[in-house]
Each structure stands twice: as structure tokens, then as C-alpha cells.
Write an enzyme that holds these catalytic residues in place. Structure first.
Site, mmCIF file in Angstrom:
data_model
loop_
_atom_site.group_PDB
_atom_site.id
_atom_site.type_symbol
_atom_site.label_atom_id
_atom_site.label_comp_id
_atom_site.label_asym_id
_atom_site.label_seq_id
_atom_site.Cartn_x
_atom_site.Cartn_y
_atom_site.Cartn_z
ATOM 1 N N ASP A 133 2.725 5.786 -6.836
ATOM 2 C CA ASP A 133 3.940 5.705 -6.019
ATOM 3 C C ASP A 133 5.227 5.770 -6.843
ATOM 4 O O ASP A 133 6.260 6.193 -6.322
ATOM 5 C CB ASP A 133 3.926 4.418 -5.188
ATOM 6 C CG ASP A 133 2.864 4.469 -4.112
ATOM 7 O OD1 ASP A 133 2.667 5.546 -3.530
ATOM 8 O OD2 ASP A 133 2.203 3.439 -3.872
ATOM 9 N N HIS B 145 -2.105 -2.222 -9.897
ATOM 10 C CA HIS B 145 -3.170 -1.656 -9.070
ATOM 11 C C HIS B 145 -4.372 -2.580 -9.127
ATOM 12 O O HIS B 145 -4.680 -3.124 -10.181
ATOM 13 C CB HIS B 145 -3.568 -0.262 -9.572
ATOM 14 C CG HIS B 145 -4.312 0.509 -8.558
ATOM 15 N ND1 HIS B 145 -5.683 0.417 -8.400
ATOM 16 C CD2 HIS B 145 -3.875 1.354 -7.592
ATOM 17 C CE1 HIS B 145 -6.048 1.176 -7.395
ATOM 18 N NE2 HIS B 145 -4.980 1.758 -6.880
ATOM 19 N N HIS C 41 0.880 -1.188 0.000
ATOM 20 C CA HIS C 41 0.000 0.000 0.000
ATOM 21 C C HIS C 41 0.914 1.233 0.000
ATOM 22 O O HIS C 41 1.712 1.410 -0.899
ATOM 23 C CB HIS C 41 -0.922 -0.110 1.224
ATOM 24 C CG HIS C 41 -2.070 0.840 1.271
ATOM 25 N ND1 HIS C 41 -2.422 1.674 0.249
ATOM 26 C CD2 HIS C 41 -2.990 1.088 2.263
ATOM 27 C CE1 HIS C 41 -3.485 2.391 0.598
ATOM 28 N NE2 HIS C 41 -3.847 2.052 1.828
ATOM 29 N N GLY D 52 5.644 0.088 -6.941
ATOM 30 C CA GLY D 52 5.230 1.274 -7.689
ATOM 31 C C GLY D 52 4.512 0.912 -8.983
ATOM 32 O O GLY D 52 4.185 1.803 -9.778
ATOM 33 N N ARG E 254 -3.360 11.768 2.779
ATOM 34 C CA ARG E 254 -4.496 10.841 2.839
ATOM 35 C C ARG E 254 -5.344 11.038 4.092
ATOM 36 O O ARG E 254 -6.509 10.634 4.135
ATOM 37 C CB ARG E 254 -3.997 9.406 2.698
ATOM 38 C CG ARG E 254 -5.061 8.318 2.683
ATOM 39 C CD ARG E 254 -6.096 8.457 1.553
ATOM 40 N NE ARG E 254 -5.559 8.446 0.221
ATOM 41 C CZ ARG E 254 -5.285 7.346 -0.491
ATOM 42 N NH1 ARG E 254 -5.523 6.168 0.022
ATOM 43 N NH2 ARG E 254 -4.798 7.442 -1.731
HETATM 44 N N1 COA Z 1 5.180 -6.225 -10.423
HETATM 45 C C1 COA Z 1 5.185 -7.369 -11.126
HETATM 46 N N2 COA Z 1 4.068 -8.097 -11.367
HETATM 47 C C2 COA Z 1 2.928 -7.626 -10.855
HETATM 48 C C3 COA Z 1 2.852 -6.438 -10.127
HETATM 49 C C4 COA Z 1 4.046 -5.730 -9.906
HETATM 50 N N3 COA Z 1 4.050 -4.602 -9.208
HETATM 51 N N4 COA Z 1 1.590 -6.216 -9.746
HETATM 52 C C5 COA Z 1 0.882 -7.228 -10.229
HETATM 53 N N5 COA Z 1 1.675 -8.092 -10.893
HETATM 54 C C6 COA Z 1 1.284 -9.317 -11.559
HETATM 55 C C7 COA Z 1 1.162 -10.430 -10.529
HETATM 56 O O1 COA Z 1 2.380 -11.118 -10.350
HETATM 57 C C8 COA Z 1 0.106 -11.306 -11.161
HETATM 58 O O2 COA Z 1 0.695 -12.039 -12.205
HETATM 59 P P1 COA Z 1 0.213 -13.557 -12.519
HETATM 60 O O3 COA Z 1 -1.234 -13.418 -12.905
HETATM 61 O O4 COA Z 1 1.125 -13.962 -13.604
HETATM 62 O O5 COA Z 1 0.397 -14.300 -11.227
HETATM 63 C C9 COA Z 1 -0.849 -10.298 -11.801
HETATM 64 O O6 COA Z 1 -0.054 -9.129 -12.090
HETATM 65 C C10 COA Z 1 -2.010 -9.887 -10.892
HETATM 66 O O7 COA Z 1 -1.444 -9.400 -9.661
HETATM 67 P P2 COA Z 1 -2.115 -9.469 -8.246
HETATM 68 O O8 COA Z 1 -1.053 -9.347 -7.200
HETATM 69 O O9 COA Z 1 -3.021 -10.657 -8.170
HETATM 70 O O10 COA Z 1 -3.001 -8.175 -8.276
HETATM 71 P P3 COA Z 1 -3.615 -7.485 -7.014
HETATM 72 O O11 COA Z 1 -4.779 -6.716 -7.514
HETATM 73 O O12 COA Z 1 -3.830 -8.428 -5.891
HETATM 74 O O13 COA Z 1 -2.414 -6.536 -6.568
HETATM 75 C C11 COA Z 1 -1.096 -4.758 -5.943
HETATM 76 C C12 COA Z 1 -2.422 -5.175 -6.574
HETATM 77 C C13 COA Z 1 -1.080 -3.249 -5.856
HETATM 78 C C14 COA Z 1 -1.015 -5.344 -4.520
HETATM 79 C C15 COA Z 1 0.080 -5.281 -6.779
HETATM 80 O O14 COA Z 1 -0.001 -4.758 -8.071
HETATM 81 C C16 COA Z 1 1.423 -4.992 -6.148
HETATM 82 O O15 COA Z 1 1.868 -5.734 -5.264
HETATM 83 N N6 COA Z 1 2.098 -3.863 -6.576
HETATM 84 C C17 COA Z 1 3.353 -3.492 -5.991
HETATM 85 C C18 COA Z 1 3.129 -2.668 -4.729
HETATM 86 C C19 COA Z 1 2.602 -1.302 -5.019
HETATM 87 O O16 COA Z 1 3.086 -0.592 -5.870
HETATM 88 N N7 COA Z 1 1.574 -0.931 -4.245
HETATM 89 C C20 COA Z 1 0.940 0.367 -4.349
HETATM 90 C C21 COA Z 1 -0.440 0.211 -4.886
HETATM 91 S S1 COA Z 1 -1.193 1.785 -5.225
#
Ligand code: COA
Length: 372
Positions: free
Chosen positions: A309, A258, A219, A255, A334
């Protein structure tokens, strides 16, 4: 599990109704106003008023809000003493969680009507900025500064951190990041705040819980992790090699990605455009090349776009802000959205109490001690 009506991480589940913001691939709106237009035309204080009071302020309301923020900026002495005494290597988000909780004992506002909560929201917004700045100065062996009347919120924040009136471009970039981070419907920290508020607990408790939720790297903590990643690279080629390896290993790149925005985060596009203009005048072309060396393969090969981010991390870096301030600055913004949601939740007055799908052992007898 889907047949039980269960969606892991509540993905795709509507967990409540809100009038505060709408988030979707088509765009982000705060109380109906398009985020791009707000980012172009208003300042953070106007967004704070919009979120907490429901409408953009008139000129008089804005002046009154600025005066109220000013009135609340000075921290109570016992809180300053604790800020000074916490070990210097403590994560600033942990310091913020503790000191916002402590601050609650010195709340100068009174009552629990929605209007009382609005005033308490302004107090929290002013105080949180002061907490961040004062702690930053203690860690750097400097004394906190008295607030400087007449400055806008973003300018005041930079002034209290650095002790100098900031240049216009730096203040504008901070203001923009505060506007873009201010609100995002039922994200994890806001949902946490709403769950706490739904028990008829208090606003400060809800904000303390939200700070704990925002700290996590999935997050708000992602902006710090994104900068730690960027800082490893000396050249765009280093960054490109890193991303190739990360994609092969299916590592999460901080970063990026989403839960809601699958085709790009509008907030990231807005800040990235401002960042590119700033990088040009700041002689930071190398940093933008490293940024692009990560972004391009993520988008073209993986279809995963930067979230706010990613550009925010580099923006704060180019403004010479240390990495440990990045997630606290997210809190400084926020808090406006959290408070608006707490007030909405209080008005709705409906306890959150979802169900779970039990997946453990089937019913079984309790064995005597001798049989375990
Ligand atoms: N880097 C690499 N791959 C990513 C990714 C990232 N930042 N975010 C998602 N993916 C990939 C996952 O590995 C997954 O791939 P797969 O289907 O081959 O297994 C697919 O995209 C779906 O990801 P998932 O984690 O299930 O999506 P989510 O909706 O649960 O996750 C986040 C959303 C934000 C938690 C996730 O994108 C993430 O961890 N991002 C990095 C942290 C971040 O920047 N957070 C700030 C959010 S505003």
C-alpha cells in the site's frame, strides 16, 4: 488463552488449504509462479485467467478473455441510475458495495457450476472496473464513457476514468499494481468471501462481503490513509519529524507492517522499483525524498517494512488519481483472487464454523426483575 487453542486474530493459524497462492517470507507465488516473474512478463488479464481458470492463457484464450471482458463492460441502465443518484460525498467503497450488490440482480451469466462461476468472475471483474470509472465521472459532473474496444484492461480502466487513451507508462504502472494486488491467500477480505461461500451462498454475496472487509484501514483502506499521510508534507524534514513523533507515540503508520511478511513485502519492492523509475522521468524527486524520509526510519529504527500500500499510494498519486479511487482500484484487482477462492471453496464444500473460547460470566441464576 493459548491453552484453549486460541490465537487472537487467528495469527499463525492455518484456516484452510489452497492451490491459488502461497504467501511467505520466502516469496509470493500465484499457482506456483513467482510474483516477480509474473510482474515482469505478463499482464493483468493473464493473471486473472491464471487465478480463475488455474493456468496462464494461451494466445487464443487471452483473446477470448479480452473479448469476454469487453462484452461485460457495459453497465445495466438501472445500476447507472443508482450510481448517479447516490450523494456525491459518499465513500466510493460504500458506493461499490451497494452497486455490486445491485448489479447482482442483472447478472447476465447463468448457472452454478464451477465453469459458470468462472464466467461470472469475468463479468464481475469487467463490471467493477466500469462501476468505479462511472462513479468517478458522475462525482466530477461528467457522463460515463462507452468502453473502447481493443484496449487492455488497465488501459480501459484509465480510458473510462479520464476519457483519453493513457500513455504507455501510466497503463503499465496501473497494470503492475493490478497484478500485485490480485491475490494474497487467506487475508481478511478473502477469508470473508470464503466464509460466505462456505454456506453455499452466491458469488455476488461473497464479493459484497469481501468489499466490506477490504474497506477497513488495517486492510485495503491503508493505501488511501498512506497517501493522506504523505500529502501533509512539504519537505522530507517534515516527514522525518512526523515519523519521529509517531514512533515515540507508538502510532500505527499506514502502509507499513504485515501479519505474514515480517522482513519485507516482495510486492512492495517490485512496485517501489517501478515507482522510482517513474518518479525520475516525472520530475517527482521531492516525493521520493519524502517517501524515503518515512521508509528509512521505519525500517532501520523499528524494523517495520512498507507493504504494497505504501508505494502504491504514491504511484497512484503521481498518476494524478484522486485518493478516493485507491481502495476501489484494489477491489478492481483483488476481485480476481476473491472469485478464485470462492470457486475453490465451492468445490471444497465445507462450512466454516469455528469455535470460540468463552471468557464471560460463570454460570449464574436468572434474577427476577425485582432483584436487577
Ligand atoms: N506502524 C507502526 N508500528 C507498527 C506497524 C505500523 N504500521 N505495524 C506493526 N507495528 C508494530 C506494532 O505497534 C507492534 O509493536 P509492539 O510489539 O511494540 O506493540 C508490532 O509492530 C506488532 O504489530 P501488530 O499490530 O501486533 O501486528 P499485526 O500482525 O497484528 O498487524 C497490520 C499487521 C497490517 C494490521 C499492522 O502492521 C498495521 O496496522 N499496519 C498498518 C495498516 C496497513 O498498512 N495495512 C495494510 C496491510 S497489507
Amino acid at each position: 488463552m493459548a491453552e484453549l487453542g486460541y490465537s487472537p486474530g487467528l495469527a499463525g493459524v492455518v484456516a484452510g488449504a489452497t492451490r491459488i497462492s502461497s504467501v511467505g517470507q520466502a516469496g509470493l507465488r500465484y499457482r506456483g509462479y513467482d510474483i516477480a516473474k509474473l510482474a515482469e512478463t505478463v499482464c493483468f488479464e493473464e493473471v486473472l485467467h491464471l487465478l480463475v481458470y488455474g493456468e496462464l492463457p494461451t494466445r487464443r484464450q487471452l483473446a477470448f478473455l479480452r473479448d469476454t471482458l469487453m462484452e461485460f463492460r457495459r453497465l445495466p441502465r438501472p445500476v447507472v441510475d443508482v450510481l448517479r443518484s447516490i450523494p456525491t460525498d459518499t465513500d466510493l467503497m460504500d458506493v461499490l458495495r451497494t452497486t455490486v450488490s445491485l448489479l447482482g440482480h442483472y447478472d447476465p451469466t447463468h448457472g452454478d457450476t464451477p465453469d459458470d462461476l468462472r464466467r461470472r468472475s469475468i463479468w464481475l471483474t469487467a463490471s467493477i472496473a466500469s462501476l468505479i470509472a462511472a462513479r468517478h465521472r458522475f462525482v466530477n459532473r461528467l457522463e460515463p464513457l462507452d468502453p473502447q474496444p481493443g484496449l487492455a484492461h488497465a488501459e480501459e480502466l484509465l480510458f473510462q476514468l479520464h476519457g483519453e487513451t493513457p500513455d504507455e507508462q501510466a497503463a503499465r504502472l496501473i497494470d503492475l499494481s493490478l497484478i500485485l494486488y490480485a491475490e494474497h491467500d487467506f487475508n481478511a477480505s478473502t477469508f470473508t468471501a470464503r466464509v460466505i461461500a462456505s454456506t453455499r451462498s452466491d458469488l455476488v454475496s461473497a464479493i459484497v462481503g469481501a468489499i466490506g472487509a477490504l474497506k477497513g484501514p488495517l486492510h485495503g483502506g491503508a493505501n488511501e490513509r498512506a497517501m493522506e499521510m504523505l500529502a501533509q508534507f512539504h519537505t522530507p524534514d517534515d516527514a522525518a519529524a512526523f515519523i519521529t513523533r509517531a514512533l515515540e507515540r507508538k502510532d500505527k503508520v499506514m502502509g507499513f507492517g504485515h501479519r505474514v511478511y515480517r522482513n519485507g513485502d516482495h510486492r512492495a519492492e517490485i512496485l517501489e522499483a517501478a515507482l522510482r523509475r517513474h518518479a525520475e522521468t516525472a520530475g517527482a524527486a521531492k516525493w521520493m525524498a519524502i517517501y524515503d524520509a518515512i521508509k528509512t526510519p521505519m525500517v532501520t529504527e523499528k524494523g517495520i517494512h512498507p507493504n504494497l500500500d505504501f508505494p502504491c499510494a504514491l504511484t497512484y498519486h503521481l498518476l494524478n488519481l484522486p485518493v478516493d479511487l485507491y481502495t476501489p482500484l484494489f477491489v478492481a484487482s483483488r476481485v480476481a483472487g476473491w472469485c478464485a477462492h470462492v470457486i475453490e471453496q465451492v468445490e471444497e464444500d465445507k462450512l466454516y464454523r469455528p469455535l470460540s473460547a468463552y471468557v464471560g460470566e460463570p454460570p449464574r441464576p436468572v434474577p427476577p426483575m425485582s432483584a436487577r
